[in-house]
Design a protein around this motif. Structure first.
Motif: not given
Length: 544
Positions: A454-459, A468-473, A520-521
């Motif tokens: 799952m993406v949530a478990n690896v991010m 990653a910074d919030t602005e870039s996201c 997150g990222a």
């Protein structure tokens, strides 16, 4: 003391010796489940068709009124539809493909409640004239037993898969009296590896299943051949090469007929808004209509298979029954009545082989063996191509018939049939079934392991170090580059490849009108590390 041992196993996992005893226990349970399923089918068949000897079911069924022959599978199909409607979420009977999926993606576990309902539905199907086999239901029943045990002892993935293999081996052995093939069936088809650490417990369970079968039925083979077959070596081998090619094509036709019928039935059900529980009933009516003229399609068809192996059918009859059997199997499985595909493949293969043998021996009478030898080789060739398992299928054929003298003919035909069929489908009937459900196991672990993360478990979470910074996201989100946290790495990797991204913002969308919430990222390097770790663990398990 026993209770203390169970607590220790649940807390720390079983030791090797303890695991062997657990494997024996699972094997005994799966063996008795397979035996009970077989006896239950036999009893219901004898009751419904008023047959004193179910091994001669299609001959005895001809004494019944034609209305009776139609109504039995029709009412059986309705009962199957109701069982699956109330106890499954999709009206689909579980079988071998679901066990393979459980082994690969769910640490050796399968769905228990739906599995029990599927076993009951398949028992009704086989008892009331459904044209499938019993190996699919008994394999899934065995998987249900191993799943319950795995949950109780809190088994990890490797232990869960090994116990699943033990249960499957015992069920196949108990169902067919094939101890060697039962063990290899579990390794080759379900676990899809031959790891040494799994071999001993699987063999123990397989032997337990065989003992249970022999206590009930004696040390007899499933099919009794009239005489020893003889092969004129070298001279006759080209004929078996041709037979293998033909049987590979027939196996593909059988598999695609099932899938085509399933798609047609899905379309019909969607267009007519037919209730799901009526779909098996309609299939039952169609089967009944076929059985009026061709009672050979009723059930697993071992009587007809024995006739083919004995050479007691004419060319025209063998071809006709084979064609009708393919149609009947497609109707049964497309109508979601349940059952397995192995026994039908044996029957179709033996009929095709006999028809080929009749032609071959008539053209070259001085250098050809018996036509029944071609039936034996054809039986193995079609079954191996359908299962995608040349090793275990060859051994199953030998153990079912007790004829080990014609191994060369069977092996040649099997090798050619699997070579051609594996190029035209996704390796086997079961893996093609899974591929049609977007479960990609045919290409190996490198193709399906991404779907287990799952993406949530690896991010990396938004407020964690190195994320990653919030602005870039948010800049990427505005460009439409993001992924849901509930997605898998299988869905994420194409995004990395398409945009050459270092990371992808991970979001959750609570409502269509609400803006996405940033979790997150997901960094590509983290995804690749997770994949590499999983591949290493899989390789270690398969070579341990």
């Amino acid at each position: 003391m026993a209770q203390s041992g169970l607590v220790t196993i649940k807390r720390e996992g079983p030791s090797q010796v303890q695991f062997w005893f657990i494997a024996l226990f699972v094997g005994i349970g799966a063996g008795f489940a397979a035996l009970g399923f077989r006896l239950g089918v036999d009893w219901l068949q004898s009751f419904l068709y008023q047959a004193e000897d179910v091994s001669r079911l299609h001959s005895l069924a001809t004494r019944l009124h034609w209305i009776h022959i139609i109504l039995i599978p029709a009412f059986g199909g309705l009962l199957v539809g109701l069982i699956l409607h109330f106890f499954t979420d999709d009206g689909r009977s579980r079988s071998v493909a679901d066990v393979i999926e459980g082994a690969a993606l769910n640490e050796g576990r399968v769905q228990v409640r739906r599995g029990i309902a599927s076993a009951l539905a398949s028992m009704v199907t086989l008892s009331s004239g459904g044209s499938t086999g019993r190996e699919g239901p008994v394999v899934h029943m065995a998987a249900v037993i191993s799943t319950v045990v795995c949950r109780f002892i809190r088994a990890d993935g490797i232990t869960g898969r090994d116990l699943l293999g033990c249960a499957v081996a015992a069920a196949v052995s108990a169902s067919f009296n094939t101890p060697i093939a039962g063990a290899l069936f579990a390794l080759e088809i379900v676990l899809r590896h031959f790891a040494v650490h799994a071999f001993a417990p699987i063999v123990i369970a397989s032997v337990a299943g065989t003992v249970i079968n022999r206590l009930a039925f004696g040390d007899v083979t499933e099919f009794v051949l009239p005489a020893q077959n003889a092969l004129n070596f070298y001279v006759e081998l080209p004929a078996f090469l041709l037979l293998g090619l033909m049987c590979g094509g027939i196996a593909v036709v059988l598999m695609r007929a099932i899938f085509w019928t399933e798609d047609l039935a899905n379309h019909f059900q969607t267009q007519t808004k037919l209730p799901g529980y009526l779909r098996p009933a309609i299939a039952g009516v169609l089967l009944g209509l076929l059985a009026v003229e061709f009672p050979q399609i009723i059930g697993v068809g071992y009587e007809t298979t024995t006739q083919a192996l004995s050479g007691n059918l004419t060319f025209g009859m063998a071809v006709m029954i084979a064609v009708v059997k393919v149609v009947a199997v497609a109707i049964t499985m497309g109508g979601r009545m349940g059952g397995g595909v192995f026994s039908p493949a044996l029957m179709v293969g033996s009929l095709a082989g006999l028809a080929f043998g009749i032609v071959a021996t008539s053209i070259f009478p001085n250098v050809s063996g018996e036509g029944s030898l071609y039936a034996l080789a054809g039986m193995g060739a079609v079954a191996a191509a359908v299962l995608g398992a040349p090793i275990s299928t060859s051994l199953i054929v030998f153990e079912l018939t007790g004829d080990w003298q014609t191994g060369l003919a069977v092996m040649v035909a099997v090798s050619m049939s699997t070579a051609i069929s594996s190029k035209l489908v996704d390796r086997s009937f079961f893996l093609t079934q899974l591929e049609r459900r977007n479960v990609h196991l045919a290409a190996g672990p490198q193709a399906y392991l991404l779907a287990t993360f799952m993406v949530a478990n690896v991010m990396r979470k938004a407020d964690s170090q190195g994320s990653a910074d919030t602005e870039s996201c948010w800049a990427l989100i505005r460009e439409g580059v993001y992924i849901d946290g509930n997605a898998t790495l299988e869905q994420a990797m194409p995004i990395f490849e398409a945009g050459n991204q270092v990371f992808i913002p991970v979001v959750t969308i609570a409502d269509e009108d609400a803006p996405p919430e940033l979790w997150g990222a997901l960094f590509q390097v983290d995804a690749l590390k997770a994949m590499n770790k999983a591949l290493s663990a899989t390789a270690a398990e398969e070579h341990s």
